[in-house]
Design a protein around this motif. Structure first.
Motif, PDB file in Angstrom:
ATOM      1  N   THR A   1      18.131  29.138  87.282  1.00 14.99           N
ATOM      2  CA  THR A   1      18.865  28.463  86.212  1.00 14.99           C
ATOM      3  C   THR A   1      17.916  28.044  85.102  1.00 14.99           C
ATOM      4  OG1 THR A   1      20.511  27.669  87.796  1.00 14.99           O
ATOM      5  CG2 THR A   1      20.393  26.531  85.683  1.00 14.99           C
ATOM      6  N   VAL A   2      16.801  27.433  85.487  1.00 13.37           N
ATOM      7  CA  VAL A   2      15.807  26.996  84.500  1.00 13.37           C
ATOM      8  C   VAL A   2      15.153  28.215  83.850  1.00 13.37           C
ATOM      9  CG1 VAL A   2      13.665  25.715  84.157  1.00 13.37           C
ATOM     10  CG2 VAL A   2      15.423  24.803  85.682  1.00 13.37           C
TER      11      VAL A   2
ATOM     12  N   ALA B   1      17.162  29.712  81.067  1.00 10.03           N
ATOM     13  CA  ALA B   1      17.098  28.907  79.841  1.00 10.03           C
ATOM     14  C   ALA B   1      15.766  29.116  79.119  1.00 10.03           C
ATOM     15  CB  ALA B   1      17.295  27.434  80.164  1.00 10.03           C
ATOM     16  N   VAL B   2      14.678  29.222  79.873  1.00  6.00           N
ATOM     17  CA  VAL B   2      13.368  29.465  79.250  1.00  6.00           C
ATOM     18  C   VAL B   2      13.372  30.840  78.582  1.00  6.00           C
ATOM     19  CG1 VAL B   2      10.905  29.808  79.701  1.00  6.00           C
ATOM     20  CG2 VAL B   2      12.102  27.916  80.782  1.00  6.00           C
TER      21      VAL B   2
ATOM     22  N   ALA C   1      14.083  23.507  77.595  1.00  4.48           N
ATOM     23  CA  ALA C   1      14.848  24.215  78.634  1.00  4.48           C
ATOM     24  C   ALA C   1      14.953  23.363  79.894  1.00  4.48           C
ATOM     25  CB  ALA C   1      14.195  25.558  78.949  1.00  4.48           C
ATOM     26  N   LEU C   2      13.875  22.689  80.248  1.00  9.81           N
ATOM     27  CA  LEU C   2      13.903  21.821  81.425  1.00  9.81           C
ATOM     28  C   LEU C   2      14.896  20.675  81.233  1.00  9.81           C
ATOM     29  CD1 LEU C   2      10.105  21.588  82.271  1.00  9.81           C
ATOM     30  CD2 LEU C   2      11.851  22.861  83.508  1.00  9.81           C
ATOM     31  N   ARG C   3      14.850  20.042  80.075  1.00 13.98           N
ATOM     32  CA  ARG C   3      15.764  18.924  79.800  1.00 13.98           C
ATOM     33  C   ARG C   3      17.222  19.383  79.799  1.00 13.98           C
ATOM     34  NH1 ARG C   3      11.834  17.493  76.075  1.00 13.98           N
ATOM     35  NH2 ARG C   3      13.014  18.445  74.381  1.00 13.98           N
TER      36      ARG C   3
ATOM     37  N   THR D   1      18.660  21.916  81.319  1.00 19.87           N
ATOM     38  CA  THR D   1      19.208  22.512  82.550  1.00 19.87           C
ATOM     39  C   THR D   1      19.035  21.666  83.798  1.00 19.87           C
ATOM     40  OG1 THR D   1      17.155  23.705  82.970  1.00 19.87           O
ATOM     41  CG2 THR D   1      18.868  24.852  81.699  1.00 19.87           C
ATOM     42  N   GLN D   2      18.473  20.481  83.682  1.00 23.65           N
ATOM     43  CA  GLN D   2      18.174  19.686  84.874  1.00 23.65           C
ATOM     44  C   GLN D   2      19.410  19.456  85.746  1.00 23.65           C
ATOM     45  OE1 GLN D   2      16.387  15.897  84.050  1.00 23.65           O
ATOM     46  NE2 GLN D   2      15.892  15.534  86.176  1.00 23.65           N
TER      47      GLN D   2
ATOM     48  N   ALA E   1      20.927  22.787  87.065  1.00 21.49           N
ATOM     49  CA  ALA E   1      20.109  23.382  88.126  1.00 21.49           C
ATOM     50  C   ALA E   1      20.371  22.692  89.462  1.00 21.49           C
ATOM     51  CB  ALA E   1      18.633  23.306  87.760  1.00 21.49           C
TER      52      ALA E   1
END
Length: 164
Positions: free
Chosen positions: A37-38, A41-42, A139-141, A143-144, A147
């Motif tokens: 998932t992450v 997004a990346v 991307a991390l923010r 999809t947290q 995910a």
């Protein structure tokens, strides 16, 4: 979380044994679901990065000014990004998202091409020769929560399969 009804201790013990045999597989499905998932997004953020022709990057370097990402560097990031195989580190199952290999921009310092990890780090945080264009942290923010939800769904699905 998965829901089930317990009718007796023997049934509960048998259920735990079935699940216990496949613990690594069950948890691995959740870990990979979250990582993918992450990673998706990346990848989208890498595609959205602005890139200049290679010659403009060379000219900026020669003139001593900050350069933007070039087309060849961007292609190297797209091709070099991936998810590592799962590892068990002191009881924790982990995968890593990262950059591997080299791009096609050959320099005196990097005759086989620039390391993709170096380019990714300089694009993400900026450097003395590159403008900052974060693409991993957003991307991390973004999809947290998604995910975590996908990981939970994957684990529940694997548990249902083990129940049969």
């Amino acid at each position: 979380m998965a829901k089930w009804t317990m009718r007796g201790m023997d049934e509960y013990a048998a259920y735990l044994q079935r699940i216990g045999k496949n613990t690594r597989e069950i948890l691995g499905a959740g870990v990979y679901a979250m990582a993918n998932t992450v990673a998706d997004a990346v990848r989208k953020n890498i595609e959205a990065l602005p890139a200049k022709p290679d010659i403009e990057g060379i000219e900026a370097y020669r003139q001593g000014r900050k350069a933007q990402l070039t087309i060849s560097e961007k292609r190297g990031l797209e091709e070099g990004f991936g998810v590592s195989p799962m590892q068990n580190e002191r009881g924790y199952l982990n995968v890593k998202l990262g950059f591997d290999g080299y791009n096609s921009v050959k320099t005196k310092k990097y005759p086989q091409g620039q390391p993709n990890a170096l380019i990714a780090r300089s694009v993400e945080s900026g450097s003395s020769v590159r403008e900052k264009s974060p693409f991993i942290r957003p991307a991390l923010r973004q999809t947290q929560n998604e995910a975590l939800k996908k990981g939970q769904e994957a684990i529940e699905e694997k548990i249902k399969q083990a129940e049969k």
